[in-house]
Design a protein around this motif. Structure first.
Motif, PDB file in Angstrom:
ATOM      1  N   VAL A   1       0.840  -1.196   0.000  1.00 42.07           N
ATOM      2  CA  VAL A   1       0.000   0.000   0.000  1.00 42.07           C
ATOM      3  C   VAL A   1       0.873   1.244   0.000  1.00 42.07           C
ATOM      4  CG1 VAL A   1      -1.838   1.249   1.179  1.00 42.07           C
ATOM      5  CG2 VAL A   1      -1.860  -1.241   1.172  1.00 42.07           C
ATOM      6  N   SER A   2       1.961   1.232   0.767  1.00 37.45           N
ATOM      7  CA  SER A   2       2.910   2.349   0.755  1.00 37.45           C
ATOM      8  C   SER A   2       3.502   2.530  -0.638  1.00 37.45           C
ATOM      9  CB  SER A   2       4.032   2.109   1.765  1.00 37.45           C
ATOM     10  OG  SER A   2       3.533   2.004   3.077  1.00 37.45           O
ATOM     11  N   LEU A   3       3.714   1.433  -1.323  1.00 36.66           N
ATOM     12  CA  LEU A   3       4.240   1.465  -2.678  1.00 36.66           C
ATOM     13  C   LEU A   3       3.284   2.200  -3.617  1.00 36.66           C
ATOM     14  CD1 LEU A   3       6.550   0.328  -4.478  1.00 36.66           C
ATOM     15  CD2 LEU A   3       5.186  -1.753  -4.711  1.00 36.66           C
ATOM     16  N   LEU A   4       2.003   1.868  -3.516  1.00 38.41           N
ATOM     17  CA  LEU A   4       0.999   2.552  -4.339  1.00 38.41           C
ATOM     18  C   LEU A   4       0.940   4.035  -3.994  1.00 38.41           C
ATOM     19  CD1 LEU A   4      -1.336   2.781  -6.303  1.00 38.41           C
ATOM     20  CD2 LEU A   4      -2.847   1.874  -4.528  1.00 38.41           C
ATOM     21  N   ASN A   5       0.975   4.356  -2.710  1.00 35.94           N
ATOM     22  CA  ASN A   5       0.929   5.760  -2.303  1.00 35.94           C
ATOM     23  C   ASN A   5       2.112   6.538  -2.875  1.00 35.94           C
ATOM     24  OD1 ASN A   5      -1.422   5.317  -0.853  1.00 35.94           O
ATOM     25  ND2 ASN A   5      -0.352   4.961   1.083  1.00 35.94           N
ATOM     26  N   ARG A   6       3.282   5.907  -2.906  1.00 33.10           N
ATOM     27  CA  ARG A   6       4.463   6.580  -3.460  1.00 33.10           C
ATOM     28  C   ARG A   6       4.294   6.836  -4.955  1.00 33.10           C
ATOM     29  NH1 ARG A   6      10.767   5.052  -2.341  1.00 33.10           N
ATOM     30  NH2 ARG A   6      11.669   6.666  -3.676  1.00 33.10           N
ATOM     31  N   LEU A  36      -5.433  -4.146  -4.812  1.00 31.07           N
ATOM     32  CA  LEU A  36      -5.064  -2.779  -5.193  1.00 31.07           C
ATOM     33  C   LEU A  36      -5.112  -2.558  -6.702  1.00 31.07           C
ATOM     34  CD1 LEU A  36      -1.937  -2.318  -2.882  1.00 31.07           C
ATOM     35  CD2 LEU A  36      -4.203  -1.305  -2.548  1.00 31.07           C
ATOM     36  N   MET A  37      -5.393  -3.595  -7.442  1.00 30.33           N
ATOM     37  CA  MET A  37      -5.278  -3.562  -8.894  1.00 30.33           C
ATOM     38  C   MET A  37      -6.190  -2.518  -9.540  1.00 30.33           C
ATOM     39  SD  MET A  37      -5.521  -6.851 -11.426  1.00 30.33           S
ATOM     40  CE  MET A  37      -7.248  -7.195 -11.094  1.00 30.33           C
ATOM     41  N   GLU A  38      -7.451  -2.524  -9.189  1.00 32.35           N
ATOM     42  CA  GLU A  38      -8.386  -1.613  -9.840  1.00 32.35           C
ATOM     43  C   GLU A  38      -8.113  -0.158  -9.468  1.00 32.35           C
ATOM     44  OE1 GLU A  38     -10.279  -2.388 -12.284  1.00 32.35           O
ATOM     45  OE2 GLU A  38      -9.663  -4.487 -12.082  1.00 32.35           O
ATOM     46  N   GLN A  39      -7.711   0.083  -8.230  1.00 30.03           N
ATOM     47  CA  GLN A  39      -7.367   1.441  -7.824  1.00 30.03           C
ATOM     48  C   GLN A  39      -6.164   1.946  -8.618  1.00 30.03           C
ATOM     49  OE1 GLN A  39      -6.272   1.893  -3.703  1.00 30.03           O
ATOM     50  NE2 GLN A  39      -6.437   4.102  -3.760  1.00 30.03           N
ATOM     51  N   THR A  40      -5.154   1.110  -8.761  1.00 25.63           N
ATOM     52  CA  THR A  40      -3.953   1.489  -9.504  1.00 25.63           C
ATOM     53  C   THR A  40      -4.284   1.772 -10.966  1.00 25.63           C
ATOM     54  OG1 THR A  40      -2.680   0.026  -8.051  1.00 25.63           O
ATOM     55  CG2 THR A  40      -1.600   0.791 -10.054  1.00 25.63           C
ATOM     56  N   ARG A  41      -5.110   0.934 -11.539  1.00 21.75           N
ATOM     57  CA  ARG A  41      -5.498   1.119 -12.934  1.00 21.75           C
ATOM     58  C   ARG A  41      -6.302   2.408 -13.115  1.00 21.75           C
ATOM     59  NH1 ARG A  41      -6.301  -3.822 -15.671  1.00 21.75           N
ATOM     60  NH2 ARG A  41      -7.615  -4.531 -13.964  1.00 21.75           N
ATOM     61  N   ALA A  42      -7.233   2.662 -12.205  1.00 26.55           N
ATOM     62  CA  ALA A  42      -8.075   3.855 -12.305  1.00 26.55           C
ATOM     63  C   ALA A  42      -7.255   5.137 -12.197  1.00 26.55           C
ATOM     64  CB  ALA A  42      -9.153   3.824 -11.226  1.00 26.55           C
ATOM     65  N   LEU A  43      -6.141   5.076 -11.462  1.00 22.76           N
ATOM     66  CA  LEU A  43      -5.274   6.239 -11.310  1.00 22.76           C
ATOM     67  C   LEU A  43      -4.364   6.447 -12.525  1.00 22.76           C
ATOM     68  CD1 LEU A  43      -4.271   5.740  -7.569  1.00 22.76           C
ATOM     69  CD2 LEU A  43      -5.645   7.629  -8.491  1.00 22.76           C
ATOM     70  N   GLY A  44      -4.413   5.520 -13.473  1.00 23.50           N
ATOM     71  CA  GLY A  44      -3.605   5.655 -14.681  1.00 23.50           C
ATOM     72  C   GLY A  44      -2.123   5.463 -14.460  1.00 23.50           C
ATOM     73  N   LEU A  45      -1.749   4.614 -13.488  1.00 26.28           N
ATOM     74  CA  LEU A  45      -0.352   4.468 -13.113  1.00 26.28           C
ATOM     75  C   LEU A  45       0.383   3.370 -13.870  1.00 26.28           C
ATOM     76  CD1 LEU A  45      -0.713   4.911  -9.241  1.00 26.28           C
ATOM     77  CD2 LEU A  45      -0.003   6.610 -10.930  1.00 26.28           C
ATOM     78  N   VAL A  46      -0.345   2.536 -14.624  1.00 27.67           N
ATOM     79  CA  VAL A  46       0.289   1.424 -15.336  1.00 27.67           C
ATOM     80  C   VAL A  46      -0.186   1.402 -16.776  1.00 27.67           C
ATOM     81  CG1 VAL A  46       0.589   0.019 -13.266  1.00 27.67           C
ATOM     82  CG2 VAL A  46      -1.524  -0.185 -14.601  1.00 27.67           C
ATOM     83  N   GLN A  47       0.518   0.613 -17.591  1.00 24.95           N
ATOM     84  CA  GLN A  47       0.158   0.455 -18.993  1.00 24.95           C
ATOM     85  C   GLN A  47       0.099  -1.033 -19.332  1.00 24.95           C
ATOM     86  OE1 GLN A  47       3.464   1.147 -21.955  1.00 24.95           O
ATOM     87  NE2 GLN A  47       4.395   2.232 -20.200  1.00 24.95           N
ATOM     88  N   PRO A  48      -0.556  -1.406 -20.438  1.00 23.62           N
ATOM     89  CA  PRO A  48      -0.666  -2.827 -20.799  1.00 23.62           C
ATOM     90  C   PRO A  48       0.692  -3.501 -20.925  1.00 23.62           C
ATOM     91  CG  PRO A  48      -2.193  -1.525 -22.111  1.00 23.62           C
ATOM     92  CD  PRO A  48      -1.325  -0.541 -21.360  1.00 23.62           C
ATOM     93  N   PRO A  55     -11.614  -8.017  -7.284  1.00 18.39           N
ATOM     94  CA  PRO A  55     -10.948  -6.710  -7.290  1.00 18.39           C
ATOM     95  C   PRO A  55     -11.920  -5.549  -7.461  1.00 18.39           C
ATOM     96  CG  PRO A  55      -9.674  -8.277  -8.577  1.00 18.39           C
ATOM     97  CD  PRO A  55     -10.958  -8.962  -8.219  1.00 18.39           C
ATOM     98  N   GLU A  56     -12.955  -5.747  -8.258  1.00 21.09           N
ATOM     99  CA  GLU A  56     -13.940  -4.684  -8.476  1.00 21.09           C
ATOM    100  C   GLU A  56     -14.755  -4.421  -7.212  1.00 21.09           C
ATOM    101  OE1 GLU A  56     -12.691  -6.513 -12.226  1.00 21.09           O
ATOM    102  OE2 GLU A  56     -13.553  -7.373 -10.399  1.00 21.09           O
ATOM    103  N   GLU A  57     -15.139  -5.477  -6.518  1.00 22.90           N
ATOM    104  CA  GLU A  57     -15.882  -5.315  -5.263  1.00 22.90           C
ATOM    105  C   GLU A  57     -15.016  -4.635  -4.208  1.00 22.90           C
ATOM    106  OE1 GLU A  57     -18.894  -9.169  -5.350  1.00 22.90           O
ATOM    107  OE2 GLU A  57     -16.791  -9.442  -4.764  1.00 22.90           O
ATOM    108  N   THR A  58     -13.751  -5.008  -4.169  1.00 20.17           N
ATOM    109  CA  THR A  58     -12.835  -4.396  -3.211  1.00 20.17           C
ATOM    110  C   THR A  58     -12.701  -2.903  -3.461  1.00 20.17           C
ATOM    111  OG1 THR A  58     -11.585  -6.447  -2.960  1.00 20.17           O
ATOM    112  CG2 THR A  58     -10.470  -4.403  -2.335  1.00 20.17           C
ATOM    113  N   GLU A  59     -12.520  -2.530  -4.707  1.00 19.32           N
ATOM    114  CA  GLU A  59     -12.371  -1.116  -5.037  1.00 19.32           C
ATOM    115  C   GLU A  59     -13.635  -0.334  -4.685  1.00 19.32           C
ATOM    116  OE1 GLU A  59     -10.792   2.454  -6.242  1.00 19.32           O
ATOM    117  OE2 GLU A  59      -9.896   0.567  -5.628  1.00 19.32           O
ATOM    118  N   ALA A  60     -14.801  -0.928  -4.913  1.00 18.52           N
ATOM    119  CA  ALA A  60     -16.059  -0.245  -4.622  1.00 18.52           C
ATOM    120  C   ALA A  60     -16.267  -0.047  -3.127  1.00 18.52           C
ATOM    121  CB  ALA A  60     -17.226  -1.030  -5.217  1.00 18.52           C
ATOM    122  N   GLY A  61     -15.779  -0.991  -2.315  1.00 17.54           N
ATOM    123  CA  GLY A  61     -16.042  -0.920  -0.885  1.00 17.54           C
ATOM    124  C   GLY A  61     -14.920  -0.381  -0.045  1.00 17.54           C
ATOM    125  N   ARG A  62     -13.729  -0.196  -0.621  1.00 14.72           N
ATOM    126  CA  ARG A  62     -12.527   0.090   0.164  1.00 14.72           C
ATOM    127  C   ARG A  62     -12.680   1.286   1.107  1.00 14.72           C
ATOM    128  NH1 ARG A  62      -7.790  -1.232  -1.635  1.00 14.72           N
ATOM    129  NH2 ARG A  62      -8.485  -1.037  -3.808  1.00 14.72           N
TER     130      ARG A  62
END
Length: 329
Positions: A64-69, A89-101, A309-316
């Motif tokens: 989680v610290s890694l994602l925050n950084r 953390l996958m959907e949150q990371t993707r939604a933030l636009g931090l990764v690419q295919p 992952p989708e349920e986790t992101e919705a409820g986090r």
């Protein structure tokens, strides 16, 4: 180049990657991965021998610290690869636009079908199940469910779900088992909690020093003590309701200018060489089905429960707020 990378992946990167123009790769990961006893040093040696490049690790306390950084650094990040986020953390990371295919053909590797992994941005590199570890020399009859743990007078250490992926895993576990009654369950757990640490290493170290009866870790954690110390002193408490699984991931960062080398590193993580290193250094399960494991890894296969992952992101955010409210009282 993409087709060439797929071919190299299928061959386990047996050929040296000489066509890549980038000579340095920066990987953001967590501190236990890069420690002297973690998989990082061995993987660095293996990959550098194949790529004729320099692999640089930059570590944070936990996933989680890694994602925050990464989120704070945004487009200015030095990272080419992020390694150590998980499926929660996958959907949150993707939604933030931090990764690419990743552009890899995952069918080229014998991935565990139970993972059912088809994601186009993230690859899995290991997985495990969260569990509470206890000292069998002190506890003869361990608790066998979350409810039994909450009803006991056992002392507990776990990790903060805001900074730690195991802590977040416990949040999902509690939410799955208790649902609408989870705030009261957190309050009951708080009565037995010695401390909530920022990351896994601190929590497990305190437990080994005898500061609590149980610590949140993984069902595979006892394997370390069996293989490295020839001791069965520490055991995982198996819960009747099941255990939340964690799939650890790697991805190419969105701002990376070393995309081809980053993709090659992801291919390497799925290679037989890398997957053989991970179990007895990161003490998690390999994602390939053809890796030979010590017997101790095969003794514990819990029932898997949890959220998508989708349920986790919705409820986090709601679940984190519930936890904060409960433990602050």
């Amino acid at each position: 180049m993409k087709s060439s990378l797929r071919l190299l992946s299928a061959l386990g990167l047996s050929l040296c990657i000489t066509t890549l123009s980038a000579k340095e790769l920066t990987v953001y990961t967590y501190s236990s991965f890069t420690s002297s006893w973690g998989p990082g040093p061995q993987l660095k040696t293996l990959f550098e021998a194949q790529c004729d490049c320099t692999l640089n690790y930059v570590s944070s306390d936990d996933g989680v610290s890694l994602l925050n950084r990464l989120r704070l650094e945004g487009a200015s990040t030095r990272a080419d690869v992020v390694l150590g986020l998980d499926d929660a953390l996958m959907e949150q990371t993707r939604a933030l636009g931090l990764v690419q295919p990743h552009q890899l053909e995952l069918s080229n590797w014998p991935l565990n079908p139970d993972l059912a992994w088809t994601d186009t941005d993230f690859i899995p590199f290991d997985y495990g199940y969260f569990a509470f570890i206890y000292d069998a020399h002190k506890i003869e009859t361990p608790v066998d469910s979350l409810e039994a743990l909450l009803n006991s007078d056992a002392s507990i250490i776990y990790q903060d779900p805001r900074t730690s992926t195991p802590g977040q895993g416990l949040m999902l576990w509690m939410q799955k088992v208790y649902g609408d009654d989870v705030q009261q369950a957190w309050q009951r757990l708080a009565r037995n909690t010695v401390t909530v640490t920022k990351g896994w290493s601190e929590a497990y170290g305190m437990f080994l020093q005898g500061e609590a009866d149980y610590v949140l870790s993984y069902t595979t954690s006892p394997a370390y003590h069996v293989v490295a110390e020839e001791s069965d002193q520490y055991q995982a408490a198996l819960f009747t309701e099941g255990h939340v699984a964690q799939i650890e991931l790697a991805a190419v960062t969105a701002p990376s200018q070393n995309v081809e080398l980053a993709q090659a590193f992801l291919s390497f993580l799925l290679s037989e060489d890398a997957q053989t290193v991970i179990p007895t250094t990161n003490w998690m399960l390999p994602v390939r089905t053809d890796i030979e494991l010590p017997e101790v890894f095969l003794q514990t296969q819990p029932q898997r429960i949890g959220f998508s992952p989708e349920e986790t992101e919705a409820g986090r955010e709601t679940w984190l707020r519930t936890w904060r409210n409960a433990v602050s009282r």
